[in-house]
Design a protein around this motif. Structure first.
Motif, mmCIF file in Angstrom:
data_model
loop_
_atom_site.group_PDB
_atom_site.id
_atom_site.type_symbol
_atom_site.label_atom_id
_atom_site.label_comp_id
_atom_site.label_asym_id
_atom_site.label_seq_id
_atom_site.Cartn_x
_atom_site.Cartn_y
_atom_site.Cartn_z
ATOM 1 N N PRO A 94 0.827 -1.201 0.000
ATOM 2 C CA PRO A 94 0.000 0.000 0.000
ATOM 3 C C PRO A 94 0.869 1.262 0.000
ATOM 4 C CG PRO A 94 -0.664 -1.515 1.744
ATOM 5 C CD PRO A 94 0.594 -2.060 1.146
ATOM 6 N N ARG A 95 0.362 2.296 -0.642
ATOM 7 C CA ARG A 95 1.098 3.570 -0.697
ATOM 8 C C ARG A 95 0.489 4.550 0.284
ATOM 9 N NH1 ARG A 95 1.165 6.590 -5.794
ATOM 10 N NH2 ARG A 95 -0.982 5.926 -6.041
ATOM 11 N N GLN A 96 1.344 5.334 0.902
ATOM 12 C CA GLN A 96 0.895 6.359 1.844
ATOM 13 C C GLN A 96 1.606 7.664 1.519
ATOM 14 O OE1 GLN A 96 -0.993 6.216 4.760
ATOM 15 N NE2 GLN A 96 -1.323 4.022 4.969
ATOM 16 N N LEU A 97 0.884 8.771 1.630
ATOM 17 C CA LEU A 97 1.527 10.078 1.594
ATOM 18 C C LEU A 97 1.664 10.511 3.047
ATOM 19 C CD1 LEU A 97 2.438 12.298 -0.473
ATOM 20 C CD2 LEU A 97 0.257 13.422 0.023
ATOM 21 N N VAL A 98 2.895 10.761 3.473
ATOM 22 C CA VAL A 98 3.154 11.076 4.881
ATOM 23 C C VAL A 98 4.017 12.326 4.947
ATOM 24 C CG1 VAL A 98 4.174 10.228 7.034
ATOM 25 C CG2 VAL A 98 3.154 8.621 5.431
ATOM 26 N N GLY A 99 3.679 13.236 5.853
ATOM 27 C CA GLY A 99 4.515 14.430 5.925
ATOM 28 C C GLY A 99 4.256 15.267 7.150
ATOM 29 N N ALA A 100 4.986 16.377 7.215
ATOM 30 C CA ALA A 100 4.884 17.321 8.332
ATOM 31 C C ALA A 100 4.905 18.712 7.722
ATOM 32 C CB ALA A 100 6.055 17.117 9.281
ATOM 33 N N THR A 101 3.735 19.182 7.332
ATOM 34 C CA THR A 101 3.680 20.445 6.585
ATOM 35 C C THR A 101 3.585 21.657 7.516
ATOM 36 O OG1 THR A 101 2.430 21.750 4.968
ATOM 37 C CG2 THR A 101 1.153 20.174 6.242
ATOM 38 N N PRO A 102 4.302 22.729 7.174
ATOM 39 C CA PRO A 102 4.142 23.950 7.958
ATOM 40 C C PRO A 102 3.107 24.902 7.348
ATOM 41 C CG PRO A 102 6.051 24.157 6.514
ATOM 42 C CD PRO A 102 5.420 22.822 6.201
ATOM 43 N N GLU A 103 2.493 24.531 6.206
ATOM 44 C CA GLU A 103 1.752 25.540 5.433
ATOM 45 C C GLU A 103 0.255 25.254 5.327
ATOM 46 O OE1 GLU A 103 3.766 26.595 1.862
ATOM 47 O OE2 GLU A 103 2.211 28.005 1.233
ATOM 48 N N LEU A 104 -0.529 26.196 5.870
ATOM 49 C CA LEU A 104 -1.996 26.086 5.812
ATOM 50 C C LEU A 104 -2.494 26.697 4.509
ATOM 51 C CD1 LEU A 104 -4.700 25.455 7.355
ATOM 52 C CD2 LEU A 104 -4.612 27.836 8.149
ATOM 53 N N LEU A 105 -3.148 25.868 3.697
ATOM 54 C CA LEU A 105 -3.730 26.386 2.448
ATOM 55 C C LEU A 105 -5.036 27.102 2.760
ATOM 56 C CD1 LEU A 105 -3.731 26.505 -0.679
ATOM 57 C CD2 LEU A 105 -4.956 24.321 -0.658
ATOM 58 N N LEU A 106 -5.914 26.427 3.512
ATOM 59 C CA LEU A 106 -7.205 27.046 3.822
ATOM 60 C C LEU A 106 -7.870 26.372 5.017
ATOM 61 C CD1 LEU A 106 -9.521 28.965 2.160
ATOM 62 C CD2 LEU A 106 -10.652 26.794 2.526
ATOM 63 N N ARG A 107 -8.250 27.200 5.987
ATOM 64 C CA ARG A 107 -9.070 26.702 7.097
ATOM 65 C C ARG A 107 -10.409 27.419 7.018
ATOM 66 N NH1 ARG A 107 -6.001 26.667 12.200
ATOM 67 N NH2 ARG A 107 -5.577 24.617 11.340
ATOM 68 N N LYS A 108 -11.503 26.682 7.155
ATOM 69 C CA LYS A 108 -12.838 27.304 7.141
ATOM 70 C C LYS A 108 -13.614 26.857 8.365
ATOM 71 C CE LYS A 108 -17.291 27.265 4.919
ATOM 72 N NZ LYS A 108 -17.969 26.720 6.103
ATOM 73 N N ARG A 109 -14.162 27.837 9.092
ATOM 74 C CA ARG A 109 -15.074 27.572 10.208
ATOM 75 C C ARG A 109 -16.236 28.555 10.050
ATOM 76 N NH1 ARG A 109 -11.722 24.173 10.467
ATOM 77 N NH2 ARG A 109 -10.355 23.636 12.209
ATOM 78 N N GLY A 110 -17.422 28.050 9.725
ATOM 79 C CA GLY A 110 -18.548 28.959 9.489
ATOM 80 C C GLY A 110 -18.225 29.867 8.324
ATOM 81 N N ASP A 111 -18.349 31.208 8.565
ATOM 82 C CA ASP A 111 -18.044 32.108 7.442
ATOM 83 C C ASP A 111 -16.585 32.600 7.478
ATOM 84 O OD1 ASP A 111 -18.039 33.955 9.488
ATOM 85 O OD2 ASP A 111 -19.366 35.388 8.471
ATOM 86 N N SER A 112 -15.788 32.066 8.432
ATOM 87 C CA SER A 112 -14.410 32.545 8.542
ATOM 88 C C SER A 112 -13.438 31.655 7.747
ATOM 89 C CB SER A 112 -14.026 32.582 10.022
ATOM 90 O OG SER A 112 -12.697 32.188 10.202
ATOM 91 N N VAL A 113 -12.576 32.292 6.975
ATOM 92 C CA VAL A 113 -11.520 31.538 6.266
ATOM 93 C C VAL A 113 -10.153 32.121 6.613
ATOM 94 C CG1 VAL A 113 -12.743 30.583 4.267
ATOM 95 C CG2 VAL A 113 -11.899 32.927 4.169
ATOM 96 N N VAL A 114 -9.177 31.227 6.708
ATOM 97 C CA VAL A 114 -7.792 31.637 6.976
ATOM 98 C C VAL A 114 -6.889 30.882 6.014
ATOM 99 C CG1 VAL A 114 -5.908 31.643 8.659
ATOM 100 C CG2 VAL A 114 -8.249 31.987 9.446
ATOM 101 N N SER A 115 -5.900 31.581 5.476
ATOM 102 C CA SER A 115 -4.857 30.929 4.700
ATOM 103 C C SER A 115 -3.539 31.489 5.231
ATOM 104 C CB SER A 115 -5.040 31.252 3.211
ATOM 105 O OG SER A 115 -4.009 30.677 2.450
ATOM 106 N N HIS A 116 -2.497 30.664 5.268
ATOM 107 C CA HIS A 116 -1.217 31.168 5.795
ATOM 108 C C HIS A 116 -0.080 30.731 4.865
ATOM 109 C CE1 HIS A 116 1.126 32.348 9.658
ATOM 110 N NE2 HIS A 116 1.762 32.703 8.573
ATOM 111 N N PRO A 117 0.025 31.430 3.713
ATOM 112 C CA PRO A 117 1.065 31.041 2.760
ATOM 113 C C PRO A 117 2.468 31.338 3.281
ATOM 114 C CG PRO A 117 -0.027 33.051 2.042
ATOM 115 C CD PRO A 117 -0.801 32.551 3.227
ATOM 116 N N LEU A 118 3.401 30.465 2.902
ATOM 117 C CA LEU A 118 4.819 30.629 3.211
ATOM 118 C C LEU A 118 5.581 30.658 1.899
ATOM 119 C CD1 LEU A 118 5.171 27.845 5.950
ATOM 120 C CD2 LEU A 118 4.529 30.242 6.288
ATOM 121 N N ALA A 119 6.521 31.536 1.781
ATOM 122 C CA ALA A 119 7.424 31.523 0.623
ATOM 123 C C ALA A 119 8.579 32.439 0.968
ATOM 124 C CB ALA A 119 6.721 31.990 -0.641
#
Ligand SMILES: C=C(O[C@@H]1C=C(C(=O)O)C=C[C@H]1O)C(=O)O
Length: 415
Positions: A195-220
């Motif tokens: 079986p294949r697995q994608l495994v990692g430890a990401t520091p980067e939030l693409l999108l969080r949504k709770r109700g009408d609130s959205v957060v993104s935290h790009p890193l570069a």
């Protein structure tokens, strides 16, 4: 040229759904920082992002009938949105964390050490690709549709004598509280291999949504952490002051703001741009916060619309994607895609799938990339990717600088 991926129909899993389709752990999020799928598990039909809304509609349709029953949809979107995703529908998110049963106090030291990693391409080949991208950017400077950024990646193949043990690996990755550790079960190859697995430890939030609130935290914009505190602080300061890195970062923030603006009634960057850090890397980051016009828009569709940001692809997006295909010898598949989960209300967390590897039995393929803009230096970018492998390499029991020991990274700077 990138090696073509096998035809998706040939890799479709004929086998049973996995016991652990996906899990996420973010030590700093006390509320929903741990989401571990629990069954029964159903795979969603696999296809490209253009049909995602139709394929997830029945899941959200059932919400009204089931009155928010805790069911989740989660998994991975590939780097190339036209390729089939890998998503699972599950009964809930309160299953067991795969890293919990790793056991033993000395988690940082795995029982066995795998062989030295094999770079694909070697650092010199990567530097040649960076130089080629810079040539294109220089030739097009000022033209409409000019290539202004491309994120080029390289990979390391690590082989062991026995299959990698997921619990220990995930426990070691989770020792850094600044990252979100994740695991997504990928479709099994038709040849019946492990079986294949994608495994990692990401520091980067693409999108969080709770109700009408959205957060993104790009890193570069990145710099390696160093053991010596003074040298480490010097690296951080140099990154914070680097015009090239701030420009590279700004392109990503602008892109995400432009993408979110039409769906948000309020949008901004209240905390501004600041350095963020993991145990192995410094990054320039900007927290983007918005209020959705339509709070029913599911996180998974917002994430699919944002992806791929110029943090992993480039600008213009389609040109950068084509160049990545031409210059990278190993297809990205789910690396630099998006991983996450979404509940029936449409709330969810989606992360950029970086600092990760595809595991298959005793083989791990690690990936790391760096943003190339005018002013980038090929050798420095090769070193940056080398440093980005560090966290995963140490979780595998290898020296974190194993990808930095390539002699070509220590010669005089090349032009
Ligand atoms: C592409 C990767 O990282 C991305 C590229 C960065 C950069 O170029 O500075 C920083 C963070 C990520 O957005 C990776 O880690 O593989």
């Amino acid at each position: 040229m990138t090696l073509p991926l096998p035809d998706a129909t040939l890799t479709e899993a004929p086998s049973l759904p996995p016991d652990q389709p996906f899990s996420f752990r973010n030590a700093r999020d006390q509320v929903r920082g741990q989401v571990c799928a629990t069954g029964p598990v159903r795979p969603l039909d696999r296809a490209g992002a253009d049909t995602l809304a139709d394929r997830v509609a029945p899941f959200f349709g059932a919400a009204r009938d089931a009155d928010d029953d805790g069911a989740l949809i989660g998994g991975a979107l590939p780097f190339d949105k036209a390729r089939p995703d890998c998503l699972w529908q599950v009964a809930g998110g309160h299953g067991a964390w795969p890293g919990a049963n790793a056991g033993g106090p000395a988690r940082s030291v795995p029982e066995r050490r795998p062989t030295r990693p094999c770079p694909q391409p070697p650092a010199t080949g990567y530097m040649d690709s960076v130089a080629r991208a810079l040539e294109i950017m220089r030739a097009e400077r000022g033209l409409p549709d000019a290539l202004t950024k491309v994120v080029l990646a390289r990979s390391l193949l690590v082989e062991d004598r026995m299959a990698f043990a997921l619990p220990g690996l995930m426990a070691r990755l989770a020792e850094d509280p600044a990252v979100t550790v994740f695991q997504v079960a990928l479709p099994q190859d038709a040849d019946g291999s492990a079986p294949r697995q994608l495994v990692g430890a990401t520091p980067e939030l693409l999108l969080r949504k709770r109700g009408d609130s959205v957060v993104s935290h790009p890193l570069a914009g990145s710099a390696r952490r160093l053991d010596d505190p003074e040298a480490d602080a010097r690296n951080a300061n140099a990154l914070a002051r680097s015009e090239k890195d701030r420009r590279e970062h700004g392109l990503v923030v602008e892109y995400i703001l432009d993408m979110l603006a039409p769906v948000c009634k309020r949008l901004g960057t209240p905390e501004g741009t600041a350095l963020t850090t993991t145990r192995s890397m410094w990054h320039i980051g900007t927290r983007i916060e918005g209020r959705l016009k339509d709070p029913e828009t599911p996180a998974i569709l917002l994430a699919a619309a944002l992806h791929p940001t110029p943090a992993v692809c480039g600008l213009p997006c389609d040109r950068a994607a084509r160049l990545i295909r031409d210059l990278e010898p190993v297809a990205r598949d789910f690396y630099a895609g998006a991983v996450g989960w979404c509940d029936r209300r449409g709330d969810g967390d989606w992360y950029v799938a970086i600092r990760c590897a595809e595991l298959c039995g005793a083989r791990a393929r690690l990936f790391a990339g760096a943003g190339i803009v005018l002013g980038s230096d090929p050798r420095a970018e090769a070193s940056e990717t080398g440093a980005k492998f560090g966290a995963f390499l140490s979780a595998l029991g290898l020296p974190p600088d194993a990808a930095l020991s390539d002699p070509s990274l220590h010669n005089q700077p090349n032009g």
